[in-house]
Enzyme design. Structure first.
Site, PDB file in Angstrom:
ATOM      1  N   GLU A 258      88.570   3.749  14.441  1.00  0.00           N
ATOM      2  CA  GLU A 258      87.248   3.218  14.746  1.00  0.00           C
ATOM      3  C   GLU A 258      86.916   3.355  16.226  1.00  0.00           C
ATOM      4  O   GLU A 258      85.796   3.675  16.591  1.00  0.00           O
ATOM      5  CB  GLU A 258      87.181   1.739  14.329  1.00  0.00           C
ATOM      6  CG  GLU A 258      85.786   1.166  14.477  1.00  0.00           C
ATOM      7  CD  GLU A 258      85.749  -0.341  14.543  1.00  0.00           C
ATOM      8  OE1 GLU A 258      86.699  -0.981  14.082  1.00  0.00           O
ATOM      9  OE2 GLU A 258      84.760  -0.872  15.085  1.00  0.00           O
TER      10      GLU A 258
ATOM     11  N   GLU B 254      77.408  -2.263  12.533  1.00  0.00           N
ATOM     12  CA  GLU B 254      78.519  -1.725  11.731  1.00  0.00           C
ATOM     13  C   GLU B 254      77.910  -0.546  10.980  1.00  0.00           C
ATOM     14  O   GLU B 254      77.324  -0.709   9.906  1.00  0.00           O
ATOM     15  CB  GLU B 254      79.069  -2.780  10.769  1.00  0.00           C
ATOM     16  CG  GLU B 254      79.740  -3.969  11.445  1.00  0.00           C
ATOM     17  CD  GLU B 254      81.202  -3.690  11.859  1.00  0.00           C
ATOM     18  OE1 GLU B 254      81.653  -2.523  11.736  1.00  0.00           O
ATOM     19  OE2 GLU B 254      81.869  -4.642  12.304  1.00  0.00           O
TER      20      GLU B 254
HETATM   21 ZN   LIG Z   1      85.104  -2.922  15.182  1.00  0.00          ZN
END
Ligand SMILES: [Zn+2]
Length: 494
Positions: free
Chosen positions: A340, A457
């Protein structure tokens, strides 16, 4: 998986560097027995009995009770992290805060020539230990609660705080706090060094025993009941045969190397060692917030003042772009082990490049490379710059649920809702993913920033399809443009 976080500011756990000359705990005639074993104390550890309370040095609490202890010199304040809620004590003060509730003490913490003495019984009980006191023999006995291995991610259920001997002060209602988390049971996802900080990211719970040692000078973090995440070996140097690995530290005058190894297979103990150039003091703290939690050993001697590249007086809106995670904190690990932190940075740099071309905006990045930046530092950077908007960039993980996918956007304070709504509309339009809506969550960077703040997100790395799309360059270009379009709409820029 998300956790509401906690963070310890201004941690200061400075140990004596010589571990020679240990003696058992019999100073002042008191003996301390933990789970049937007399505590091994250093000769210099002074134990006092004040008004019937056994007072021990903070170091004893940190090392023997395996609790994370921090010390704020400015406020003469001690903070102890326990699974049942933080304990806060102040030198000279007869009350302590436990999980937010004020409790009376029999004796206030004192300072004895630089050593802080704290009431052992109070802390033991507040931390969920069984505490006994044999007044005739002057023996304190402490017993750990029975713990069971977590079968899956345990959801803490609120239970009333275990009864402690001090009586609540009038008007104070003890707040229900989560039941004790298991003693340990963590998986290490990453270990990194940047900016004189060691960051150990993990899932589950970690009860580190951290100490300094000499000859050669080093800091050791021992982690019982801890294993390496299966993906760890694919992320960084790791020899499966010896269950160990190491990396060189090249950018520090304090440290030369970090090594890590499984030291006790039965007890699943991992030791992480920072090899130092000499005796160093350090602070230790934990952050738990997003996909992973981070335990930090911080050797920085002072906060580095970063000159702000933004000009507060030119009328341009100041936008802070915050690529989540970094270095030893990889954030989520994707379906095919893509990280990520790399997605976040790559997308953030594209947003930065676009914002630099916008005459109405100036941009401030919380990181521009693979560096670990503690979350409060990200917020304070934005606050110090008087930023107009804060945009944190992340990708999501749903542990064990590879089919979960979609785009979601977070805000915490109401001041961030309009920004989150507009950003979500634009980002969702670019991703074309499932609409998982705008949500409210108490994330640290959203809570501690003083300007409208949102956290994106963008998609789910734990979903193989979305992972592959998220790392596509042209997709990131589209999302970067959507983020800038969202900011333009929010600020009414043509
Ligand atoms: Zn994160």
């Amino acid at each position: 998986m998300k956790k509401i976080g906690f963070f310890v500011l201004l941690a200061a756990l400075i140990f004596g560097l010589s571990f020679a000359g240990q003696a058992s705990a019999q100073t002042s005639g008191a003996t301390i027995i933990l789970d049937g074993q007399a505590l091994s104390l250093q000769k210099k550890d002074k134990i006092e009995i004040i008004k019937g309370s056994v007072m021990v040095p903070l170091r004893v609490i940190a090392e023997n009770l395996a609790l994370l202890v921090t010390w704020n010199q400015q406020n003469a304040q001690v903070k102890i992290l326990t699974g049942t809620g933080d304990i806060e004590l102040t030198i000279g003060r007869m009350t302590a805060s436990v999980g937010g509730a004020e409790l009376k003490l029999n004796a206030a913490p004192v300072n004895r020539s630089g050593t802080t003495l704290v009431p052992l019984r109070f802390i033991g009980e507040a931390a969920g230990l069984e505490v006994g006191w044999d007044n005739a023999k002057k023996v304190v006995s402490l017993a750990s609660p029975q713990t069971s291995e977590p079968t899956s991610a345990p959801t803490p259920t609120p239970t009333p705080f275990p009864s402690a001997s001090p009586t609540p002060s009038p008007g104070a209602t003890p707040t229900p706090v989560p039941s004790p988390s298991p003693v340990s049971g963590g998986q290490i996802k990453g270990i990194g060094w940047s900016n004189d900080r060691l960051a150990i990211s993990f899932v589950g719970s970690l009860v580190p025993r951290t100490y300094a040692a000499a000859d050669p000078a080093r800091i050791v973090v021992e982690l019982p009941k801890t294993s390496f995440d299966p993906a760890f070996a694919s992320i960084q140097a790791f020899d499966a045969a010896t269950q160990s690995g190491a990396f060189a530290v090249t950018d520090s005058s304090n440290a030369t190397r970090v090594r890590y190894a499984v030291t006790d297979t039965d007890a699943q103990t991992i030791a992480i060692t920072i090899e130092l150039t000499g005796n160093k003091s350090f602070t230790a703290y934990q952050e738990a917030d997003f996909e992973t939690s981070v335990y930090v050993i911080d050797l920085k001697t002072s906060a580095t003042p970063t000159p702000s590249p933004v000009n507060p007086d030119n009328g341009k809106k100041i936008i802070v772009i915050d690529p989540g995670h970094g270095d030893g904190d990889p954030g989520g690990v994707g379906a095919t082990n893509k990280l990520e932190k790399n997605f976040n940075l790559s997308l953030a740099l594209k947003v930065e490049a676009l914002l630099l071309r916008e005459p109405a905006f100036q941009v401030l990045m919380t990181r521009r490379d693979d560096t670990f930046v503690p979350r409060p530092e990200r917020a304070s950077l934005a606050n110090a710059a008087n930023a107009d908007a804060f945009v944190s960039i992340h990708a999501n993980i749903a542990d064990g649920k590879p089919t979960v996918r979609g785009t979601e956007t977070y805000y915490y304070k109401n001041s961030g809702k309009a920004l989150a709504d507009i950003m979500h509309k634009h980002v969702l339009g670019a991703t074309g993913f499932t609409d998982r809506k705008v949500k409210n969550a108490n994330y640290q960077v959203l809570r501690e920033t003083t300007m409208p703040a949102t956290l994106l997100e963008v998609g789910f790395l734990s979903n193989a399809t979305e992972e592959s799309i998220l790392f596509s360059d042209s997709f990131q270009d589209l999302v970067a443009k959507a983020i800038v379009d969202g900011l333009k709409e929010y600020f009414g820029v043509k």
